[in-house]
Design a protein around this motif. Sequence first.
Motif, PDB file in Angstrom:
ATOM      1  N   ASN A   1       1.110  -0.871  -0.171  1.00  0.00           N
ATOM      2  CA  ASN A   1      -0.040   0.191   0.037  1.00  0.00           C
ATOM      3  C   ASN A   1       0.814   0.979  -0.131  1.00  0.00           C
ATOM      4  O   ASN A   1       0.224   2.177  -0.143  1.00  0.00           O
ATOM      5  CB  ASN A   1      -1.012  -0.554   1.379  1.00  0.00           C
ATOM      6  CG  ASN A   1      -2.022  -0.564   0.952  1.00  0.00           C
ATOM      7  OD1 ASN A   1      -2.609  -1.450   0.114  1.00  0.00           O
ATOM      8  ND2 ASN A   1      -1.893  -1.785   2.239  1.00  0.00           N
ATOM      9  N   VAL A   2       2.700   1.159  -0.378  1.00  0.00           N
ATOM     10  CA  VAL A   2       2.814   2.870   0.392  1.00  0.00           C
ATOM     11  C   VAL A   2       3.888   2.504  -0.755  1.00  0.00           C
ATOM     12  O   VAL A   2       5.000   1.409  -1.415  1.00  0.00           O
ATOM     13  CB  VAL A   2       3.903   2.329   0.961  1.00  0.00           C
ATOM     14  CG1 VAL A   2       4.951   3.327   1.090  1.00  0.00           C
ATOM     15  CG2 VAL A   2       2.781   1.947   2.617  1.00  0.00           C
ATOM     16  N   GLY A   3       4.046   3.601  -2.425  1.00  0.00           N
ATOM     17  CA  GLY A   3       4.668   3.008  -2.956  1.00  0.00           C
ATOM     18  C   GLY A   3       5.639   5.101  -2.879  1.00  0.00           C
ATOM     19  O   GLY A   3       5.912   5.172  -2.675  1.00  0.00           O
ATOM     20  N   SER A   4       5.248   5.657  -4.324  1.00  0.00           N
ATOM     21  CA  SER A   4       4.553   6.664  -4.273  1.00  0.00           C
ATOM     22  C   SER A   4       5.087   7.937  -3.003  1.00  0.00           C
ATOM     23  O   SER A   4       6.060   9.035  -2.445  1.00  0.00           O
ATOM     24  CB  SER A   4       4.413   7.840  -5.726  1.00  0.00           C
ATOM     25  OG  SER A   4       4.694   7.344  -6.687  1.00  0.00           O
ATOM     26  N   ASP A   5       4.592   7.135  -2.034  1.00  0.00           N
ATOM     27  CA  ASP A   5       4.163   8.217  -1.286  1.00  0.00           C
ATOM     28  C   ASP A   5       4.380   7.411   0.968  1.00  0.00           C
ATOM     29  O   ASP A   5       4.021   6.439   0.776  1.00  0.00           O
ATOM     30  CB  ASP A   5       3.204   8.366  -0.045  1.00  0.00           C
ATOM     31  CG  ASP A   5       2.771   9.057   1.019  1.00  0.00           C
ATOM     32  OD1 ASP A   5       3.733   9.351   1.534  1.00  0.00           O
ATOM     33  OD2 ASP A   5       1.973   9.264   1.177  1.00  0.00           O
ATOM     34  N   PRO A   6       6.318   7.628   0.340  1.00  0.00           N
ATOM     35  CA  PRO A   6       6.960   7.037   1.453  1.00  0.00           C
ATOM     36  C   PRO A   6       6.671   7.473   2.839  1.00  0.00           C
ATOM     37  O   PRO A   6       6.624   6.259   4.432  1.00  0.00           O
ATOM     38  CB  PRO A   6       8.657   6.358   1.367  1.00  0.00           C
ATOM     39  CG  PRO A   6       8.109   8.112   0.606  1.00  0.00           C
ATOM     40  CD  PRO A   6       6.949   8.166   0.104  1.00  0.00           C
ATOM     41  N   ARG A   7       5.652   8.098   3.242  1.00  0.00           N
ATOM     42  CA  ARG A   7       5.422   8.154   4.872  1.00  0.00           C
ATOM     43  C   ARG A   7       4.255   7.226   4.985  1.00  0.00           C
ATOM     44  O   ARG A   7       4.030   7.587   6.480  1.00  0.00           O
ATOM     45  CB  ARG A   7       4.865   9.688   4.345  1.00  0.00           C
ATOM     46  CG  ARG A   7       5.974  10.747   4.850  1.00  0.00           C
ATOM     47  CD  ARG A   7       6.012  12.109   4.530  1.00  0.00           C
ATOM     48  NE  ARG A   7       6.060  12.744   3.195  1.00  0.00           N
ATOM     49  CZ  ARG A   7       6.706  13.739   1.641  1.00  0.00           C
ATOM     50  NH1 ARG A   7       6.651  14.385   3.040  1.00  0.00           N
ATOM     51  NH2 ARG A   7       6.096  13.941   0.679  1.00  0.00           N
ATOM     52  N   GLY A   8       3.420   6.929   4.246  1.00  0.00           N
ATOM     53  CA  GLY A   8       2.775   6.231   4.666  1.00  0.00           C
ATOM     54  C   GLY A   8       2.984   4.308   5.334  1.00  0.00           C
ATOM     55  O   GLY A   8       2.322   4.087   5.578  1.00  0.00           O
ATOM     56  N   ILE A   9       3.817   4.302   5.538  1.00  0.00           N
ATOM     57  CA  ILE A   9       4.143   3.195   5.604  1.00  0.00           C
ATOM     58  C   ILE A   9       3.954   2.453   6.677  1.00  0.00           C
ATOM     59  O   ILE A   9       3.419   2.567   8.021  1.00  0.00           O
ATOM     60  CB  ILE A   9       5.987   3.045   6.482  1.00  0.00           C
ATOM     61  CG1 ILE A   9       6.740   3.760   4.909  1.00  0.00           C
ATOM     62  CG2 ILE A   9       6.868   2.346   6.649  1.00  0.00           C
ATOM     63  CD1 ILE A   9       7.426   2.424   4.044  1.00  0.00           C
ATOM     64  N   GLU A  10       3.603   0.935   6.578  1.00  0.00           N
ATOM     65  CA  GLU A  10       2.559  -0.171   6.990  1.00  0.00           C
ATOM     66  C   GLU A  10       3.343  -0.622   8.364  1.00  0.00           C
ATOM     67  O   GLU A  10       2.434  -1.399   8.946  1.00  0.00           O
ATOM     68  CB  GLU A  10       1.266   0.105   6.921  1.00  0.00           C
ATOM     69  CG  GLU A  10       0.277   1.002   6.255  1.00  0.00           C
ATOM     70  CD  GLU A  10      -0.472   0.338   5.464  1.00  0.00           C
ATOM     71  OE1 GLU A  10      -0.573  -0.966   4.736  1.00  0.00           O
ATOM     72  OE2 GLU A  10      -1.364   0.490   4.590  1.00  0.00           O
ATOM     73  N   THR A  11       4.368  -1.146   7.666  1.00  0.00           N
ATOM     74  CA  THR A  11       5.667  -2.325   8.417  1.00  0.00           C
ATOM     75  C   THR A  11       5.888  -1.314  10.120  1.00  0.00           C
ATOM     76  O   THR A  11       6.283  -0.830  10.402  1.00  0.00           O
ATOM     77  CB  THR A  11       6.589  -1.883   7.992  1.00  0.00           C
ATOM     78  OG1 THR A  11       5.931  -3.072   6.487  1.00  0.00           O
ATOM     79  CG2 THR A  11       7.654  -3.290   8.136  1.00  0.00           C
ATOM     80  N   THR A  12       4.942  -2.521  11.336  1.00  0.00           N
ATOM     81  CA  THR A  12       5.855  -1.712  12.377  1.00  0.00           C
ATOM     82  C   THR A  12       7.168  -2.168  13.264  1.00  0.00           C
ATOM     83  O   THR A  12       7.033  -2.749  12.771  1.00  0.00           O
ATOM     84  CB  THR A  12       4.138  -2.030  12.762  1.00  0.00           C
ATOM     85  OG1 THR A  12       4.377  -3.468  12.806  1.00  0.00           O
ATOM     86  CG2 THR A  12       3.237  -1.636  12.343  1.00  0.00           C
ATOM     87  N   ALA A  13       7.276  -1.851  13.643  1.00  0.00           N
ATOM     88  CA  ALA A  13       8.336  -1.967  14.882  1.00  0.00           C
ATOM     89  C   ALA A  13       8.004  -1.966  16.113  1.00  0.00           C
ATOM     90  O   ALA A  13       7.881  -0.541  16.375  1.00  0.00           O
ATOM     91  CB  ALA A  13       9.685  -0.919  14.508  1.00  0.00           C
ATOM     92  N   VAL A  14       8.076  -2.482  17.125  1.00  0.00           N
ATOM     93  CA  VAL A  14       7.069  -3.311  18.433  1.00  0.00           C
ATOM     94  C   VAL A  14       7.931  -2.646  19.469  1.00  0.00           C
ATOM     95  O   VAL A  14       9.580  -4.395  19.287  1.00  0.00           O
ATOM     96  CB  VAL A  14       6.729  -3.147  18.559  1.00  0.00           C
ATOM     97  CG1 VAL A  14       5.621  -3.361  19.995  1.00  0.00           C
ATOM     98  CG2 VAL A  14       5.622  -2.671  17.468  1.00  0.00           C
ATOM     99  N   ALA A  15       8.454  -1.615  20.575  1.00  0.00           N
ATOM    100  CA  ALA A  15       9.605  -2.576  20.949  1.00  0.00           C
ATOM    101  C   ALA A  15      10.088  -3.815  22.395  1.00  0.00           C
ATOM    102  O   ALA A  15       8.121  -3.911  22.503  1.00  0.00           O
ATOM    103  CB  ALA A  15      10.385  -1.249  21.791  1.00  0.00           C
ATOM    104  N   ASP A  16      10.605  -4.795  22.274  1.00  0.00           N
ATOM    105  CA  ASP A  16      10.317  -5.073  23.411  1.00  0.00           C
ATOM    106  C   ASP A  16      11.392  -5.693  23.605  1.00  0.00           C
ATOM    107  O   ASP A  16      12.501  -6.591  23.025  1.00  0.00           O
ATOM    108  CB  ASP A  16       9.121  -6.914  22.481  1.00  0.00           C
ATOM    109  CG  ASP A  16       8.891  -7.689  22.831  1.00  0.00           C
ATOM    110  OD1 ASP A  16       9.073  -7.535  23.955  1.00  0.00           O
ATOM    111  OD2 ASP A  16       9.553  -8.948  22.856  1.00  0.00           O
TER     112      ASP A  16
END
Length: 384
Positions: free
Chosen positions: A129-144
Amino acid sequence: MDFEWNDTERMLAETAKRVVARDVEPVLAKHPPDRALPKSVMLDLYRAIADLGYTGARIPEAEGGSGLSYVMLGILNETLPPVLAFSLLGHESTTKRIQMGGTPEQKARFLPDLIAGKKLAGTAASEPNVGSDPRGIETTAVADGGHYVLNGTKLWISNGPILDVTMVVASLGRDASGRNLISRFLVDREESPFESREIPTIGLQQGPLGELHFRDCRVPKANMIGEAGDAHHSLTFTWLANRPNIGLFGVHLMQKALDTSIAHTKQRSQFGSPLARFQLVQEMLAEMSTSIDASRLLCYRALALLDRGVWCHRESSVAKLFATEAAVRVTNLAIQVHGAYGLTKEAPLESWARDARMLTIPDGTTQIHQLIIGRELVGLRAFS
Ligand SMILES: Cc1cc2nc3c(=O)[nH]c(=O)nc-3n(C[C@H](O)[C@H](O)[C@H](O)COP(=O)(O)OP(=O)(O)OC[C@H]3O[C@@H](n4cnc5c(N)ncnc54)[C@H](O)[C@@H]3O)c2cc1C
């Protein structure tokens, strides 16, 4: 204004040509043209060209790189076959991103093997879901605990199926103003395994383009690079130089298309005359030649500006837009000049046209570059 290369640049171009003819083209010719090269072969090619300094091109010599100028990097990209240059650009710009934002420990751990061409790298930003607009990144990084846990899918990643190290762009959530905190994580495939698959494309088919899947992928906290939310700045900085370099992949293809076309028009006759004598055929050759000159000059202008420290958004986008669109047009004209033969798989023309078609999408599509140029001209953003 000087349009000539200096002695060092000329020597680099000549050496690169020799290495390509001796060590690269025979290897590419030995492998199926429509399948990605195996990792071992790609690594062999990296090692073959290691002395040219590509793998650590933008890294200063003091940090183990080759400290090439942007113009010298451009010369390499114009000289190498685009399928190899594309893989190298993904690898090299990742090493630059590590060098720019990495801690001394991260640099000491990751850079030596990447610069030596012993390991392969790539940057993973794009998603379903993210191409020309990289600000919409959906991959998440959660601290654990001592790790970040990554979840998400990355698409169209250069070197994806074969890379050892990837800089994953993932979101750490949103700040108080709602801004997506897109951040960078160095994922070592051995330490933090993830799955990948190859995505076949119409062009540059010996190059490995892929999809990466991160499912509860645990990455040590020490592998986060830079600050939370700073990914956009680092990507933009490296895209500035990547764009004219992709334009130079187009110049490489266009030059081959023109040289082959000139030879063909002299050798083949119709209506009792060589094709080369017909004015409409000369018109096609003239358009090809003009497009190549304009593209080459625009790409090196942008790279020369970067060498002078100019943050040249407009010139970088002009170069990428013009040269990659020209490459599509010129490689198609070369098919036209060759008649039916140009359409066959027995001639290389159709594969050059398919390779050129790949260039108008990555590192900003033609339309995104039109919007960047528009923004630089009128000071208003058509996209945010
Ligand atoms: C060969 C290749 C290598 C790549 N390597 C990498 C890599 O290593 N890492 C990585 O992260 N990604 C990589 N990519 C992905 C690449 O960055 C994206 O394909 C690119 O950003 C465009 O995104 P998209 O394909 O999703 O198209 P979209 O963004 O969905 O765009 C589709 C169409 O809409 C147009 N469009 C979009 N927004 C606008 C707008 N605001 N105004 C007008 N038109 C608009 C586009 O120009 C395009 O024509 C690679 C792609 C290719 C082809």
